[in-house]
Design a protein around this motif. Structure first.
Motif, PDB file in Angstrom:
ATOM      1  N   GLY A 114     116.858  30.982 117.662  1.00  0.00           N
ATOM      2  CA  GLY A 114     117.532  31.216 116.399  1.00  0.00           C
ATOM      3  C   GLY A 114     119.026  31.377 116.471  1.00  0.00           C
ATOM      4  O   GLY A 114     119.636  31.924 115.569  1.00  0.00           O
ATOM      5  N   ILE A 115     119.692  30.885 117.575  1.00  0.00           N
ATOM      6  CA  ILE A 115     121.141  31.018 117.663  1.00  0.00           C
ATOM      7  C   ILE A 115     121.793  30.120 116.632  1.00  0.00           C
ATOM      8  O   ILE A 115     121.396  28.974 116.450  1.00  0.00           O
ATOM      9  N   ALA A 116     122.787  30.630 115.951  1.00  0.00           N
ATOM     10  CA  ALA A 116     123.524  29.830 114.996  1.00  0.00           C
ATOM     11  C   ALA A 116     124.288  28.737 115.737  1.00  0.00           C
ATOM     12  O   ALA A 116     124.579  28.845 116.920  1.00  0.00           O
ATOM     13  N   PRO A 117     124.657  27.621 115.056  1.00  0.00           N
ATOM     14  CA  PRO A 117     125.303  26.514 115.733  1.00  0.00           C
ATOM     15  C   PRO A 117     126.599  26.897 116.427  1.00  0.00           C
ATOM     16  O   PRO A 117     126.856  26.499 117.560  1.00  0.00           O
ATOM     17  N   SER A 118     127.441  27.680 115.759  1.00  0.00           N
ATOM     18  CA  SER A 118     128.690  28.084 116.399  1.00  0.00           C
ATOM     19  C   SER A 118     128.430  28.995 117.586  1.00  0.00           C
ATOM     20  O   SER A 118     129.164  28.977 118.573  1.00  0.00           O
ATOM     21  N   SER A 119     127.354  29.786 117.523  1.00  0.00           N
ATOM     22  CA  SER A 119     127.033  30.676 118.640  1.00  0.00           C
ATOM     23  C   SER A 119     126.653  29.880 119.872  1.00  0.00           C
ATOM     24  O   SER A 119     127.072  30.185 120.980  1.00  0.00           O
ATOM     25  N   SER A 132     116.738  32.683 105.925  1.00  0.00           N
ATOM     26  CA  SER A 132     117.940  32.320 105.185  1.00  0.00           C
ATOM     27  C   SER A 132     119.219  32.889 105.788  1.00  0.00           C
ATOM     28  O   SER A 132     120.316  32.400 105.485  1.00  0.00           O
ATOM     29  N   LEU A 133     119.110  33.912 106.644  1.00  0.00           N
ATOM     30  CA  LEU A 133     120.304  34.587 107.148  1.00  0.00           C
ATOM     31  C   LEU A 133     120.542  34.395 108.641  1.00  0.00           C
ATOM     32  O   LEU A 133     121.477  34.986 109.188  1.00  0.00           O
ATOM     33  N   LEU A 134     119.750  33.570 109.317  1.00  0.00           N
ATOM     34  CA  LEU A 134     119.941  33.364 110.748  1.00  0.00           C
ATOM     35  C   LEU A 134     121.326  32.811 111.057  1.00  0.00           C
ATOM     36  O   LEU A 134     122.043  33.313 111.937  1.00  0.00           O
ATOM     37  N   MET A 135     121.725  31.752 110.359  1.00  0.00           N
ATOM     38  CA  MET A 135     123.009  31.128 110.642  1.00  0.00           C
ATOM     39  C   MET A 135     124.167  32.057 110.260  1.00  0.00           C
ATOM     40  O   MET A 135     125.177  32.125 110.963  1.00  0.00           O
ATOM     41  N   ALA A 136     124.015  32.774 109.153  1.00  0.00           N
ATOM     42  CA  ALA A 136     125.057  33.710 108.756  1.00  0.00           C
ATOM     43  C   ALA A 136     125.221  34.810 109.796  1.00  0.00           C
ATOM     44  O   ALA A 136     126.345  35.214 110.130  1.00  0.00           O
ATOM     45  N   ALA A 137     124.098  35.299 110.344  1.00  0.00           N
ATOM     46  CA  ALA A 137     124.172  36.340 111.366  1.00  0.00           C
ATOM     47  C   ALA A 137     124.872  35.828 112.619  1.00  0.00           C
ATOM     48  O   ALA A 137     125.659  36.554 113.242  1.00  0.00           O
ATOM     49  N   GLY A 138     124.592  34.582 113.005  1.00  0.00           N
ATOM     50  CA  GLY A 138     125.278  34.019 114.167  1.00  0.00           C
ATOM     51  C   GLY A 138     126.769  33.905 113.956  1.00  0.00           C
ATOM     52  O   GLY A 138     127.565  34.180 114.866  1.00  0.00           O
ATOM     53  N   ALA A 139     127.194  33.510 112.752  1.00  0.00           N
ATOM     54  CA  ALA A 139     128.625  33.404 112.458  1.00  0.00           C
ATOM     55  C   ALA A 139     129.297  34.780 112.491  1.00  0.00           C
ATOM     56  O   ALA A 139     130.414  34.927 113.003  1.00  0.00           O
ATOM     57  N   PHE A 180     118.529  22.409 111.935  1.00  0.00           N
ATOM     58  CA  PHE A 180     117.127  22.396 112.335  1.00  0.00           C
ATOM     59  C   PHE A 180     116.529  23.798 112.305  1.00  0.00           C
ATOM     60  O   PHE A 180     115.399  24.001 111.846  1.00  0.00           O
ATOM     61  N   SER A 181     117.288  24.791 112.798  1.00  0.00           N
ATOM     62  CA  SER A 181     116.804  26.169 112.784  1.00  0.00           C
ATOM     63  C   SER A 181     116.548  26.638 111.362  1.00  0.00           C
ATOM     64  O   SER A 181     115.541  27.301 111.077  1.00  0.00           O
ATOM     65  N   THR A 182     117.451  26.288 110.447  1.00  0.00           N
ATOM     66  CA  THR A 182     117.283  26.688 109.056  1.00  0.00           C
ATOM     67  C   THR A 182     116.056  26.028 108.445  1.00  0.00           C
ATOM     68  O   THR A 182     115.260  26.676 107.749  1.00  0.00           O
ATOM     69  N   THR A 183     115.911  24.720 108.697  1.00  0.00           N
ATOM     70  CA  THR A 183     114.734  24.009 108.183  1.00  0.00           C
ATOM     71  C   THR A 183     113.455  24.629 108.713  1.00  0.00           C
ATOM     72  O   THR A 183     112.469  24.793 107.985  1.00  0.00           O
ATOM     73  N   ARG A 184     113.486  25.003 109.971  1.00  0.00           N
ATOM     74  CA  ARG A 184     112.281  25.514 110.629  1.00  0.00           C
ATOM     75  C   ARG A 184     111.848  26.865 110.057  1.00  0.00           C
ATOM     76  O   ARG A 184     110.708  27.031 109.626  1.00  0.00           O
TER      77      ARG A 184
END
Length: 560
Positions: free
Chosen positions: A30-35, A109-116, A444-448
């Motif tokens: 679940g790492i965000a893309p920037s992470s 919904s918040l995985l990518m936001a948390a990584g950022a 992909f993580s968000t879709t998943r």
């Protein structure tokens, strides 16, 4: 980027295979893309003298792996506990459905936001805050006085899980180098597999011995151990170039998912043509359009929609869709049937679920080995077809009595789903140019994860509608009573449904449910076959095997 590579003797380019494995396994966590991208750079720019000792590294790894075990336990434990929660706290069918969906919705919904946020404010700081919130919310769940409080706290727990997972995975990447890093993330992936496989068993034993509240006490205890061992030894790292969170995109995306999920869950109760459902689903559609407009205009979008011009990237998005409908939904719905409809005990149901979840411990590894000889797209399609065959087989099985005949089809479903499960992370980055891999894993993580919540809501609503159709033909009751009883049966509440349908014997109600479940399984099999067809047509070529071998060494061809 070039200075980082030159400053470390070309280590990044020489370890590109390890980098790719890190991206794939890290995305699964679940790492965000920037992470994913920035953590790799910061790891390779850290001097050896700055790194902690081996014992500290191992304790940090153990800490984050413990956190990884409790997250799938939180997911499956809620499903196993729902019938017992309904018996002790009551609650409407819609409210009971939110026990699982609220966690999945906020988490996905918040995985990518948390990584950022972790990149900007520090991975250790966000991990500490996320784990603290996770422990507090889980303890409060054990003390919840009503289903409404459970739903609210489950949503809060999902927020904490997103922060803990995204930041913890990125922080783990700071502690290891080279092949040690690959092994560390392999252990992290194994931890998720253990939590997913044995979560129903642990939950079943705790409920049988101590009640459903013991699940959350156990989860909170394990999370506390993770904090005690890991936080004092974890180094603070951040991305100096982080530009912050795409707040408009994040808020719009989250609101869209909330409206969509609420509309799907509420539809059986309110009716598909009710103004409320039309408003909810229409609002979700409007927010989706607004989200696309926002992401097309901001400098650093939450989701780079230009990646969807790669047809094979679109095909990869079908992989999590397929696994959701052939595997994830059964992890939730099957325990509800076994415990609430068939009258099984929680421990027996948890042990029975091992037939479905145990293949996830070894099939991803088998898939990665086979991918060196067979196209990953073709392997994924084959896995979906096997899972669809298992679903059709399971549809012919009666769960009355010992139900041992259901073990083999469940095992086949788990084995089939395990093939794309072990390959889709690598495929997500192999079908786009390597410089776009970070954003590709984020989409992909968000879709998943978000797709899992939508799939659960849609399948639960579909089951309620099929049951309602059967009850309408046999029950002499008002449409409102039939609709309420249908929702109760869909959440495993046979006793409460029987009190509403007094003119129908419990055996007849159980038969109607079994017929509805059979039709549902056949529908899930059809969706899985469609996913297999799309996957094989779009990404079934042999070129995918070559691209996965180099793991992004060459830019992917955007053509089909």
């Amino acid at each position: 980027m070039k200075s980082v590579i030159n400053g470390h003797g070309g280590q990044l380019s020489k370890d590109w295979r390890v980098h790719s494995m890190f991206r794939r396994v890290g995305q699964r966590a679940g790492i965000a893309p920037s992470s994913c991208h920035n953590a790799w750079i910061s790891m390779n720019s850290t001097s050896p003298t700055q790194r902690p000792g081996g014992r500290s590294e191992r304790l940090v790894l153990a800490s984050i792996c413990l956190a990884a075990i409790v997250l799938p336990l939180s997911f499956s434990g809620g499903a196993i506990a729902t019938p017992d929660i309904a018996r002790t706290l009551g609650g409407s069918p819609t409210a009971l459905t939110w026990i699982t969906n609220a966690f999945m919705l906020s988490f996905g919904s918040l995985l990518m936001a948390a990584g950022a946020l972790a990149d900007q404010y520090g991975r250790k700081r966000v991990f500490a805050g996320g784990m603290s919130l996770f422990v507090v919310s889980t303890i409060l769940l054990a003390l919840a006085p009503s289903v409404l409080w459970l739903d609210v706290l489950r949503a809060l727990q999902g927020v904490a899980a997103a922060a803990s997972l995204a930041s913890g995975s990125a922080a783990l990447a700071q502690e290891f180098e080279g092949h040690a890093r690959m092994r560390a993330f392999g252990l992290l992936g194994t931890s998720f597999g253990l939590g997913l496989a044995f979560g129903p068993v642990i939950a079943g034993m705790l409920i049988a011995w101590l009640g459903w509240r013991a699940i959350f006490v156990f989860i909170a205890g394990v999370a506390c151990l993770a904090m005690i061992f890991g936080l004092p030894r974890m180094r603070e790292t951040r991305d100096p170039g982080a530009s912050g969170l795409d707040w408009p995109g994040t808020l719009c995306f989250t609101a869209m998912l909330v409206l969509l999920t609420f509309g799907i869950i509420q539809a059986p109760a309110s009716g598909r043509d009710s103004p409320l459902i039309i408003a909810l689903l229409g609002g979700a559609g409007v927010l989706l359009v607004v989200f696309v407009i926002i992401e097309a205009r901001v400098a650093r979008p939450m989701l780079d929609l230009s990646l969807f011009r790669y047809p094979r990237f679109i095909g990869v998005q079908m992989l999590p869709v397929g696994t959701c409908y052939c595997y994830i939904v059964l992890v939730v719905l099957l325990p509800l049937r076994l415990i609430g409809i068939e009258g099984w005990g929680e421990m027996r149901a948890g042990l029975f679920m091992l037939a479905l979840s145990a293949p996830m411990l070894f099939m991803p590894l088998v898939a990665s080995r086979l991918a060196h000889r067979v196209s990953p797209g073709a392997l994924s399609a084959l896995g979906f077809l096997a899972a669809a065959a298992g679903l059709c087989w399971l549809a012919r099985i009666s769960f009355e009595g010992a139900a041992f005949s259901a073990l083999l089809p469940l095992f086949l479903i788990g084995m089939g789903a395990g093939l794309p499960w072990g390959l889709m992370d690598g495929l997500a980055v192999s079908v786009v140019p390597k410089e776009r891999a970070g954003m590709a894993t984020g989409i992909f993580s968000t879709t998943r994860v978000a797709g899992e919540g939508i799939a659960l809501a849609s399948v639960s609503a579909t089951l309620a509608w099929i049951i309602q159709s059967g009850l309408t033909r046999m029950a002499m009751a008002s449409p409102h009573v039939v609709a309420t009883a249908s929702q109760q049966l869909a959440t495993g509440e046979l006793h409460r449904a029987s009190t509403l349908l007094t003119q129908l014997p419990a055996a007849d109600i159980r038969w109607i449910y079994a017929q509805a479940f059979t039709h549902l399984l056949l529908g899930l099999a059809a969706i899985t076959v469609i996913c297999a067809t799309v996957v094989f047509s779009v990404i079934g070529g042999s070129e995918e095997r070559a691209s996965m071998k180099v793991a992004g060494g060459e830019a992917a061809d955007p053509s089909p």
